[in-house]
Design an enzyme around this catalytic site. Structure first.
Site, short mmCIF file in Angstrom:
data_model
loop_
_atom_site.label_atom_id
_atom_site.label_comp_id
_atom_site.label_asym_id
_atom_site.label_seq_id
_atom_site.Cartn_x
_atom_site.Cartn_y
_atom_site.Cartn_z
N LYS A 298 -59.96 7.06 4.56
CA LYS A 298 -61.16 7.75 4.07
C LYS A 298 -62.43 6.93 4.23
CE LYS A 298 -58.71 10.58 0.69
NZ LYS A 298 -58.57 11.00 -0.69
N GLY A 363 -60.43 3.68 -4.08
CA GLY A 363 -61.15 4.78 -3.42
C GLY A 363 -61.30 6.00 -4.32
N PRO A 386 -60.09 -7.35 -12.42
CA PRO A 386 -61.38 -7.13 -13.08
C PRO A 386 -62.57 -7.19 -12.11
CG PRO A 386 -60.04 -8.70 -14.30
CD PRO A 386 -59.33 -8.45 -13.03
P1 ATR Z 1 -56.90 4.92 -3.89
O1 ATR Z 1 -57.74 5.34 -2.72
O2 ATR Z 1 -55.69 5.81 -4.11
O3 ATR Z 1 -57.69 4.74 -5.15
P2 ATR Z 1 -56.86 2.06 -3.48
O4 ATR Z 1 -58.26 2.08 -3.02
O5 ATR Z 1 -55.87 1.20 -2.77
O6 ATR Z 1 -56.23 3.53 -3.48
O7 ATR Z 1 -56.86 1.67 -5.05
C1 ATR Z 1 -55.70 1.58 -5.78
C2 ATR Z 1 -56.04 1.43 -7.28
O8 ATR Z 1 -54.81 1.43 -7.99
C3 ATR Z 1 -56.71 0.11 -7.59
O9 ATR Z 1 -57.53 0.29 -8.73
C4 ATR Z 1 -55.51 -0.78 -7.92
O10 ATR Z 1 -55.79 -1.89 -8.74
P3 ATR Z 1 -56.25 -3.30 -8.07
O11 ATR Z 1 -57.71 -3.14 -7.76
O12 ATR Z 1 -55.98 -4.29 -9.13
O13 ATR Z 1 -55.40 -3.49 -6.85
C5 ATR Z 1 -54.66 0.19 -8.68
N1 ATR Z 1 -53.26 -0.22 -8.68
C6 ATR Z 1 -52.39 -0.15 -7.66
N2 ATR Z 1 -51.18 -0.61 -8.05
C7 ATR Z 1 -51.29 -0.97 -9.35
C8 ATR Z 1 -50.39 -1.48 -10.32
N3 ATR Z 1 -49.11 -1.72 -10.02
N4 ATR Z 1 -50.84 -1.70 -11.57
C9 ATR Z 1 -52.14 -1.46 -11.88
N5 ATR Z 1 -53.05 -0.96 -11.01
C10 ATR Z 1 -52.63 -0.72 -9.77
#
Ligand code: ATR
Length: 502
Positions: A298, A363, A386
């Site tokens: 995206k 995203g 954070p």
């Molecule tokens: P999307 O487009 O689906 O939002 P992304 O941009 O890869 O995908 O973002 C994933 C989100 O899920 C992020 O906020 C990520 O947290 P981090 O910034 O700490 O990576 C969160 N996320 C993914 N796996 C996680 C987990 N096991 N526990 C907590 N947060 C998670």
């Protein structure tokens, strides 16, 4: 018009006949895969065309071409000869086609086939990749007479699929069967008409006790009814959903059902993509009218766009791409899908006075944060990392925190609405809850963007505590209806809203 062929991979002829009878209305021809039959059944194949009542291809596929025949080549030739022997004057009682591999050199078989009107399919399989000189291969495969050339390759990238469509364009005059195996090749099985391929092979994919057909084959019902294969002509508009690995997309189901209900001459295909450049090359080659862009592209699509809508620009992500006169035009329907869903759930026009926690900073969270800001809500961004929460929050002067005690305390103050945007809790990890540390009071409104499962563990926990909960499925439908608006240049027909669900 291209035909739908059902690969019969049963162990007995009775089982094959049963498969054929169950799928008769979806198919035009059948391929008897003799290599899948038990040895004693193989002696009875001569009677099959008469039993089948549709034209049948006789095939004994060797192991090295993905089949199940591992015996001596001499015995295979004898079996082929048995299938062609005692030809009947009524051609419907003979095999309509026989599949002979390019390296098989048995003039007596060819002679027998030609004498009794069994058309030879001269086949070539590349199980490892895509040939450099695919055009040459297609042009040189035919030996004599009216042989039908069959070339099947295994793309290792989307660029390989681009090569296949290019070769098809350069061999329009060759009478052929042409498609790709594997995940990248799925669209070539639907777009036979655009490849100039006479036949698309299908197999029954949901029956135990059946050997699989070739990798990537679709189910005949899916090809005939969902993709309306028989209605596809060179004039049919093509739309696609693209991403990687693209295993769980529901977009083809949604859009193809809409197209069928309103009788729009269009088809919506999945295109698993490993490179945006290859996707756009393919899009130009086959004339894609629009593409739904999903994870993980995206943001990556942005440099390739000649126009971006205000929403797509402010979010920095695009999930809808439309072919315009001067290039690709990008939109974002996730954002408006989200806010429509939330606002109609709470029965308000904006989020004024609401203190909202957004879980996640990826995203999806970006689109949510931008909409919460536009609708005048105040938010706390809570994220595992954070620093990412901070960068997103700073764009809108929102609060931010990590998954720690400060975050938990802040969340108590931003608990009018909680919006979960991470993938935690999505199938197959549906036993996870990203905010298991948070105790719902029962007064919160809780929305989870996940739609598989329809009710995540987080939502179930919130509901048990007395909260009103909103699943991501509603947002998914709404954003798809907005995509339709961009694709078709008209509003989604209200009468179809309840009739088309994912
Ligand atoms: P999307 O487009 O689906 O939002 P992304 O941009 O890869 O995908 O973002 C994933 C989100 O899920 C992020 O906020 C990520 O947290 P981090 O910034 O700490 O990576 C969160 N996320 C993914 N796996 C996680 C987990 N096991 N526990 C907590 N947060 C998670």
């Amino acid at each position: 018009m291209a035909k739908i062929c059902l690969c019969l991979t049963g162990k007995t002829l009775a089982q094959d006949l049963d498969l054929l009878n169950k799928n008769r209305k979806y198919i035009d021809i059948a391929e008897l895969r003799v290599d899948c039959l038990e040895p004693n059944e193989r002696f009875l194949i001569r009677r099959f065309p008469e039993m089948a009542g549709v034209p049948v291809i006789l095939t004994i596929r060797r192991g090295l071409e993905g089949g199940n025949y591992f015996g001596a080549e001499g015995s295979r030739i004898t079996l082929l000869a048995r299938g062609l022997a005692y030809a009947a004057a009524d051609q419907r009682r003979n095999f309509a086609y026989v599949d002979l591999e390019e390296d098989l050199d048995v003039p007596s078989l060819e002679e027998a086939a030609r004498t009794y009107g069994t058309r030879i399919i001269r086949s070539y399989h590349n199980m490892e990749g895509v040939d450099e000189d695919l055009t040459g291969k297609l042009k040189q495969l035919k030996r004599i007479g009216d042989e039908l050339v069959k070339v099947v390759v295994m793309p290792r990238s989307l660029d390989d699929v681009v090569k296949v469509f290019r070769a098809a364009k350069l061999t329009k005059s060759v009478d052929k069967i042409f498609h790709c195996m594997g995940d990248y090749g799925i669209n070539t099985r639907i777009l036979s008409e655009f490849l100039g391929s006479r036949i698309s092979y299908t197999s029954i994919t949901d029956e135990d006790n059946l050997l699989p057909g070739a990798e990537g084959q679709l189910d005949p019902k899916e090809l005939a009814e969902l993709y309306r294969f028989r209605d596809i002509t060179p004039k049919t508009k093509i739309f696609a959903v693209s991403g990687f690995p693209l295993k769980f997309t529901n977009s083809p189901v949604f859009f193809n059902k809409v197209f069928a209900l309103e009788q729009t001459d269009a088809v919506f295909v999945p295109i698993p993509t490993d490179s945006i450049q290859s996707l756009l090359n393919l899009a130009e080659l086959i004339g894609l009218s629009g593409i739904s862009i999903t994870v993980p592209y995206k943001e990556e699509i942005i440099p390739y766009l000649s126009y971006m809508s205000k929403e797509a620009l402010s979010i920095g992500a695009c999930n809808t791409v439309v072919a315009g006169a001067h290039g690709w035009m990008g939109y974002n329907t996730d954002s408006v899908g989200f806010s429509d869903s939330l606002l109609s759930f709470i029965g308000k026009k904006d989020l004024r006075g609401r203190k909202i926690t957004i879980i996640g900073a990826g995203g999806a969270a970006k689109a949510v944060a931008s909409e919460v800001y536009r609708l005048r809500g105040k938010a706390l961004i809570l994220n595992r990392t954070p620093a990412r929460a901070r960068s997103l929050a700073q764009l809108y002067r929102f609060a931010w925190a990590g998954f720690d005690s400060r975050g938990a305390d802040l969340m108590e103050r931003y608990s009018s609405i909680i919006i979960q945007t991470t993938s935690v809790g999505m199938e197959p990890n549906d036993n996870q809850d990203p905010i298991e540390f948070y105790k719902f009071s029962g007064r919160e409104i809780v929305m989870d963007l996940i739609y598989k499962p329809e009710k995540t563990l987080c939502l179930k926990r919130a509901e048990e505590a007395g909260c009103r909960v909103l699943s991501g499925i509603d947002m998914l439908h709404r954003q798809a209806r907005y995509q339709y608006g961009f694709y078709m240049n008209r509003e989604f027909p209200p009468s179809l809203i309840s009739r088309v669900v994912f």
